[in-house]
Design a protein around this motif. Structure first.
Motif, PDB file in Angstrom:
ATOM      1  N   THR A  24      22.411  15.580  -6.567  1.00 54.35           N
ATOM      2  CA  THR A  24      21.916  16.903  -6.943  1.00 54.35           C
ATOM      3  C   THR A  24      20.495  16.743  -7.465  1.00 54.35           C
ATOM      4  O   THR A  24      20.101  15.655  -7.885  1.00 54.35           O
ATOM      5  CB  THR A  24      22.768  17.535  -8.061  1.00 54.35           C
ATOM      6  OG1 THR A  24      22.852  16.614  -9.158  1.00 54.35           O
ATOM      7  CG2 THR A  24      24.165  17.855  -7.579  1.00 54.35           C
ATOM      8  N   SER A  67      27.754  17.241  -7.687  1.00 50.85           N
ATOM      9  CA  SER A  67      27.990  18.250  -8.720  1.00 50.85           C
ATOM     10  C   SER A  67      27.419  17.830 -10.078  1.00 50.85           C
ATOM     11  O   SER A  67      27.756  18.409 -11.096  1.00 50.85           O
ATOM     12  CB  SER A  67      29.494  18.518  -8.848  1.00 50.85           C
ATOM     13  OG  SER A  67      30.135  17.359  -9.345  1.00 50.85           O
ATOM     14  N   THR A 137      36.285  10.774  -8.551  1.00 53.42           N
ATOM     15  CA  THR A 137      36.044  12.104  -7.972  1.00 53.42           C
ATOM     16  C   THR A 137      37.097  12.471  -6.930  1.00 53.42           C
ATOM     17  O   THR A 137      36.969  13.505  -6.281  1.00 53.42           O
ATOM     18  CB  THR A 137      34.657  12.151  -7.303  1.00 53.42           C
ATOM     19  OG1 THR A 137      34.598  11.111  -6.310  1.00 53.42           O
ATOM     20  CG2 THR A 137      33.541  11.919  -8.314  1.00 53.42           C
ATOM     21  N   GLU A 190      36.566  12.421 -13.210  1.00 51.47           N
ATOM     22  CA  GLU A 190      35.095  12.440 -13.257  1.00 51.47           C
ATOM     23  C   GLU A 190      34.508  11.682 -14.448  1.00 51.47           C
ATOM     24  O   GLU A 190      33.523  12.122 -15.045  1.00 51.47           O
ATOM     25  CB  GLU A 190      34.586  13.898 -13.239  1.00 51.47           C
ATOM     26  CG  GLU A 190      35.100  14.680 -12.030  1.00 51.47           C
ATOM     27  CD  GLU A 190      34.478  16.063 -11.899  1.00 51.47           C
ATOM     28  OE1 GLU A 190      33.368  16.282 -12.384  1.00 51.47           O
ATOM     29  OE2 GLU A 190      35.140  16.935 -11.289  1.00 51.47           O
ATOM     30  N   ASN A 330      28.203  25.245  -2.401  1.00 51.30           N
ATOM     31  CA  ASN A 330      29.509  25.678  -2.855  1.00 51.30           C
ATOM     32  C   ASN A 330      30.540  25.017  -1.972  1.00 51.30           C
ATOM     33  O   ASN A 330      30.493  25.148  -0.752  1.00 51.30           O
ATOM     34  CB  ASN A 330      29.648  27.203  -2.781  1.00 51.30           C
ATOM     35  CG  ASN A 330      29.133  27.872  -4.035  1.00 51.30           C
ATOM     36  OD1 ASN A 330      29.623  27.604  -5.120  1.00 51.30           O
ATOM     37  ND2 ASN A 330      28.113  28.707  -3.889  1.00 51.30           N
ATOM     38  N   ASP A 331      31.435  24.295  -2.614  1.00 49.93           N
ATOM     39  CA  ASP A 331      32.424  23.483  -1.921  1.00 49.93           C
ATOM     40  C   ASP A 331      33.775  24.122  -2.244  1.00 49.93           C
ATOM     41  O   ASP A 331      34.406  23.806  -3.246  1.00 49.93           O
ATOM     42  CB  ASP A 331      32.285  22.055  -2.475  1.00 49.93           C
ATOM     43  CG  ASP A 331      33.508  21.211  -2.293  1.00 49.93           C
ATOM     44  OD1 ASP A 331      34.103  21.274  -1.214  1.00 49.93           O
ATOM     45  OD2 ASP A 331      33.866  20.493  -3.260  1.00 49.93           O
ATOM     46  N   SER A 408      36.117  24.031  -6.377  1.00 53.65           N
ATOM     47  CA  SER A 408      35.652  22.736  -5.898  1.00 53.65           C
ATOM     48  C   SER A 408      36.753  22.036  -5.125  1.00 53.65           C
ATOM     49  O   SER A 408      37.698  21.514  -5.700  1.00 53.65           O
ATOM     50  CB  SER A 408      35.184  21.845  -7.037  1.00 53.65           C
ATOM     51  OG  SER A 408      34.775  20.605  -6.482  1.00 53.65           O
ATOM     52  N   HIS A 411      34.019  18.098  -4.180  1.00 51.27           N
ATOM     53  CA  HIS A 411      32.846  17.554  -4.886  1.00 51.27           C
ATOM     54  C   HIS A 411      33.089  17.324  -6.370  1.00 51.27           C
ATOM     55  O   HIS A 411      32.377  16.542  -7.004  1.00 51.27           O
ATOM     56  CB  HIS A 411      31.635  18.475  -4.730  1.00 51.27           C
ATOM     57  CG  HIS A 411      31.125  18.552  -3.325  1.00 51.27           C
ATOM     58  ND1 HIS A 411      30.154  19.434  -2.947  1.00 51.27           N
ATOM     59  CD2 HIS A 411      31.456  17.855  -2.206  1.00 51.27           C
ATOM     60  CE1 HIS A 411      29.911  19.286  -1.649  1.00 51.27           C
ATOM     61  NE2 HIS A 411      30.689  18.335  -1.181  1.00 51.27           N
ATOM     62  N   VAL A 413      33.695  18.973 -10.448  1.00 51.37           N
ATOM     63  CA  VAL A 413      33.179  20.030 -11.315  1.00 51.37           C
ATOM     64  C   VAL A 413      31.825  19.626 -11.919  1.00 51.37           C
ATOM     65  O   VAL A 413      30.849  20.372 -11.848  1.00 51.37           O
ATOM     66  CB  VAL A 413      34.199  20.341 -12.434  1.00 51.37           C
ATOM     67  CG1 VAL A 413      33.653  21.406 -13.377  1.00 51.37           C
ATOM     68  CG2 VAL A 413      35.531  20.787 -11.827  1.00 51.37           C
ATOM     69  N   LEU A 416      27.620  21.106 -12.480  1.00 48.46           N
ATOM     70  CA  LEU A 416      27.280  22.243 -11.624  1.00 48.46           C
ATOM     71  C   LEU A 416      28.313  23.365 -11.695  1.00 48.46           C
ATOM     72  O   LEU A 416      27.965  24.545 -11.648  1.00 48.46           O
ATOM     73  CB  LEU A 416      27.147  21.754 -10.171  1.00 48.46           C
ATOM     74  CG  LEU A 416      26.512  22.705  -9.156  1.00 48.46           C
ATOM     75  CD1 LEU A 416      25.047  22.974  -9.483  1.00 48.46           C
ATOM     76  CD2 LEU A 416      26.625  22.132  -7.740  1.00 48.46           C
ATOM     77  N   LYS A 417      29.588  23.016 -11.806  1.00 48.70           N
ATOM     78  CA  LYS A 417      30.646  24.026 -11.755  1.00 48.70           C
ATOM     79  C   LYS A 417      31.373  24.196 -13.082  1.00 48.70           C
ATOM     80  O   LYS A 417      32.321  24.976 -13.169  1.00 48.70           O
ATOM     81  CB  LYS A 417      31.672  23.643 -10.664  1.00 48.70           C
ATOM     82  CG  LYS A 417      31.089  23.520  -9.277  1.00 48.70           C
ATOM     83  CD  LYS A 417      30.624  24.851  -8.740  1.00 48.70           C
ATOM     84  CE  LYS A 417      29.724  24.699  -7.524  1.00 48.70           C
ATOM     85  NZ  LYS A 417      30.355  23.995  -6.405  1.00 48.70           N
ATOM     86  N   LYS A 450      30.484  17.064 -19.131  1.00 47.45           N
ATOM     87  CA  LYS A 450      30.879  17.186 -17.730  1.00 47.45           C
ATOM     88  C   LYS A 450      32.292  17.754 -17.658  1.00 47.45           C
ATOM     89  O   LYS A 450      33.104  17.488 -18.552  1.00 47.45           O
ATOM     90  CB  LYS A 450      30.866  15.814 -17.036  1.00 47.45           C
ATOM     91  CG  LYS A 450      29.629  14.988 -17.272  1.00 47.45           C
ATOM     92  CD  LYS A 450      28.383  15.569 -16.624  1.00 47.45           C
ATOM     93  CE  LYS A 450      27.103  14.879 -17.091  1.00 47.45           C
ATOM     94  NZ  LYS A 450      27.046  13.453 -16.860  1.00 47.45           N
TER      95      LYS A 450
END
Lengths: 453, 453
Positions: A24, A67, A137, A190, A330-331, A408, A411, A413, A416-417, A450
């Motif tokens: 990213t 992400s 992930t 993650e 966007n996944d 998600s 990818h 979270v 980004l999400k 995160k």
């Protein structure tokens, strides 16, 4: 900072930038330093030191994430697994491979192949991504349809959790029902619950020779019925789709000519077992039926492994091709049967509210997974673009929620999400996730900020 | 007990006995009553009532368990899923099936077959066992080698946790990486974290026609090399083994004659794809090679589906045949490559310390899973027998530990293995398991005393 464990450390600017970011580009990397443990014991020492000193650690693999899960933008200490890449064991009876977390997925694939075996989890960044990161992930990729996500291949994990405890989970066993399997909790966590230091991965026998059929679809409504017919007739190890804009983007970077009519709205890449060409007539029969039913307008069947690889390029090169446009990714996923309605609703949403946005669609549609990539207008500043996309996200995620989907699919979270998690996890679930974090990382030293704010 | 929710209840002696026990016979069933909720809302009301009243609930499926996980021997309230068996949805595109937790696995298999699909998880008690129980115990069975455990087929769970919260986990998605997947934590949690009320299960296409090869092994050392050779030559959907005593026990109850020399020490049942008999010559070739290598002394290949089923009876009927001898079951696993050494060490241990015990061995050896069944001497009292076996268990589990194995491959921990959990889970893991229990069931209302003391 006294008592910092004796571990190889870098803190030059170039290293800080390199190790402070993933794929990213929305955050400015600024870790305090980068450390390179060489053993599980060194990772334990780091975590214990971090607990005592209220420091924050960012576990770091190949940093190919999308992400921000491995981004260090707030003076954290990056814990790189680059010095822990050793093969521990390759067991050809089970078969399985045990390696330190820093081994690349490409290396796992090569070692398996050398032993006449196969590690089927695969994606374009296989040579950069690492075992530990792929597990943290729960990475997916291009063969989920047949082989599942990374989760399905994990037979055991060695993890240093946020308490500084070494957990040796499941230890390579195929069957083990002695209480809940904690390794399942670490998969997809993650880096927020523990640092994976070693893993055992199941291997399998190589698949038979594959062929690739590239198809042009007449319209959106044709894709799912075509998928069902193709799967019924041929099995299928992959079913990928992409849109006309994807082809345009790749064509602008490629030196090969797209083999189908590039004006078709959607395309599908179908991979199936075809040892010695024995399924070719089945493939042609289902293709002809799809043409007759006006679902497919054009197609090409690979005649060699080299041709199959060329056809794959049109799907695999999309991410790379759109990178200069800083795509807002966007996944998304919904249940497979809901894909057509969901895709139509999304297309309508973007067309109505953001007519100036160019959206590139592709995805693993057989798994219900759609990648919606909004391209930054060439003259728009990255920050402004991100703000505009952030404005669209709640509308997109409202649709995800109303279709029972996930924000998600593969990818993760990350950063980004993170603030959108409530669109697909209930308050009771999020409370449970916070409880898990407190249990395994009571002082919040692992990848803070995160996944959960 | 005021305010008890209005739910169908039984408390006659016969029902209390029937619903208070599973297939183990070491505890005297004595629940306070048995309740039969008809909806998720009724389960929520029950859990909330239990929290307020410090009551204890035992979630109850088909009670075919073998570790006392569904036993109610201490005035608990049994929560039977017998009135929640409805099919919610059968989606033939994905394909998947969503059902309430009380549907039997046999019914899932039949509904799948009616739609031209297949639910591959299978065991002898499929018609009695239920969806919820199979997930709470992550049940395995006879096709794990090809299809994995129940975990691999769970696409979504609706659960009422011990807080009384309804969690709708993963909701049928193939791909969903929006944070750790809590459904993975419920799988194999044995009713200690939540009551499963509904589940989505993945289905697949039916396998091609299968053939069965029954083999007599020359000795213990032959089994693993034979397995490797057979898997390489034929694929294999099952590889089961059993010993001479197993055959004697089944023969005493069967009206069919064992088709091989019953004096061989070990036998193997090999199942493989053989559509239209096309793999028969491959099967004969590998069989002849195994005979030539003195690993196999005798064999028979099924010539019809009916014959294949007859051969399967010799494996499937073992548990039933030994039931009158109140077998003390050890359901152990080690990594596949460690099976021969582990089996030899166990055999030696029992022979030296317990020469009077008759031990029946069988198992899913391709998964590293051995069932060691100690038969109660016909004249010994059940209580005395259990005490004698409990004396042996620490020695058995020491061997499990030294071989890196599990004290429960597929049956679960329940009451039977609870006090031995530390032989395969570290103190840090057990502390984490206790933390999970406190998180999801803060008042300890769900299946108290099971899995953890």
């Amino acid at each position: 900072m006294s008592g910092f464990p004796e571990i190889e450390t870098l803190s030059d600017t170039e290293s800080l930038v390199h190790y402070g970011q993933d794929w990213t580009r929305f955050w400015t990397p600024s870790p305090a330093k980068v450390v390179f443990p060489r053993s599980t014991e060194e990772v334990v020492a780091l975590v214990k030191w971090a607990r005592s000193n209220k420091a924050r650690l960012v576990p770091s693999g190949g940093r190919t994430g999308l992400s921000g899960g491995a981004v260090a933008a707030a003076a954290e200490i990056v814990v790189s697994m680059d010095r822990m890449r050793t093969l521990v064991e390759l067991d050809s009876v089970e078969p399985s491979l045990t390696a330190e977390a820093g081994m690349s997925i490409g290396e796992v694939q090569r070692l398996a192949a050398e032993a006449g075996l196969y590690y089927p989890v695969d994606w374009a960044a296989a040579d950069s991504s690492q075992v530990g990161g792929s597990i943290a992930t729960n990475a997916g990729g291009i063969r989920v349809l047949r082989y599942g996500m990374t989760r399905q291949w994990v037979r055991g994990l060695e993890v240093v959790d946020g308490r500084g405890e070494v957990l040796r989970l499941n230890r390579g066993l195929v069957k083990n029902n002695a209480g809940p399997d904690l390794s399942q909790l670490l998969i997809g966590s993650e880096g927020t619950l523990g640092i994976i230091t070693q893993a055992s991965l199941a291997l399998t026998r190589p698949p038979p020779e594959q062929s690739v059929l590239l198809l042009a679809f007449a319209d959106l409504a044709a894709i799912m019925p075509a998928f069902t017919a193709l799967r019924r007739a041929l099995g299928l190890s992959a079913f990928e789709f992409f849109d006309r804009r994807s082809v345009e983007q790749v064509a602008a970077h490629a030196d090969q000519t797209f083999p189908l009519d590039p004006q078709a709205p959607y395309f599908g890449l179908v991979e199936f077992d075809n040892p010695g060409g024995e399924r070719e007539s089945d493939a042609l029969a289902v293709f002809e039926q799809l043409v007759e039913d006006a679902m497919v307008s054009d197609g090409v069947l690979s005649q060699s492994a080299a041709q199959a690889a060329e056809l794959w390029r049109w799907r695999e090169a999309i991410s790379e091709a759109i990178t200069p446009r800083t795509p807002y990714k966007n996944d998304l996923s919904v249940r497979v049967s809901k894909v057509p309605g969901f895709l139509a609703a999304l297309d309508d949403l973007v067309g109505r509210h953001y007519p100036d946005f160019e959206v590139v669609w592709f995805g693993h549609i057989g798994d219900g997974n759609l990648h919606m990539n909004i391209l930054r207008p060439p003259k728009m500043d990255v920050g402004d673009f991100r703000t505009a996309c952030d404005g669209l996200s709640p509308r997109v995620f409202d649709l995800v929620r109303s279709h029972g989907g996930s924000i998600s699919a593969e990818h993760g979270v990350g950063l980004l999400k993170r603030d959108y998690l409530h669109y697909c996890r209930s308050p009771a679930e999020i409370e449970a996730l916070r409880g898990l974090k407190a249990l395994f990382d009571p002082d919040g030293v692992l990848n803070p900020g995160k996944l959960l704010a």
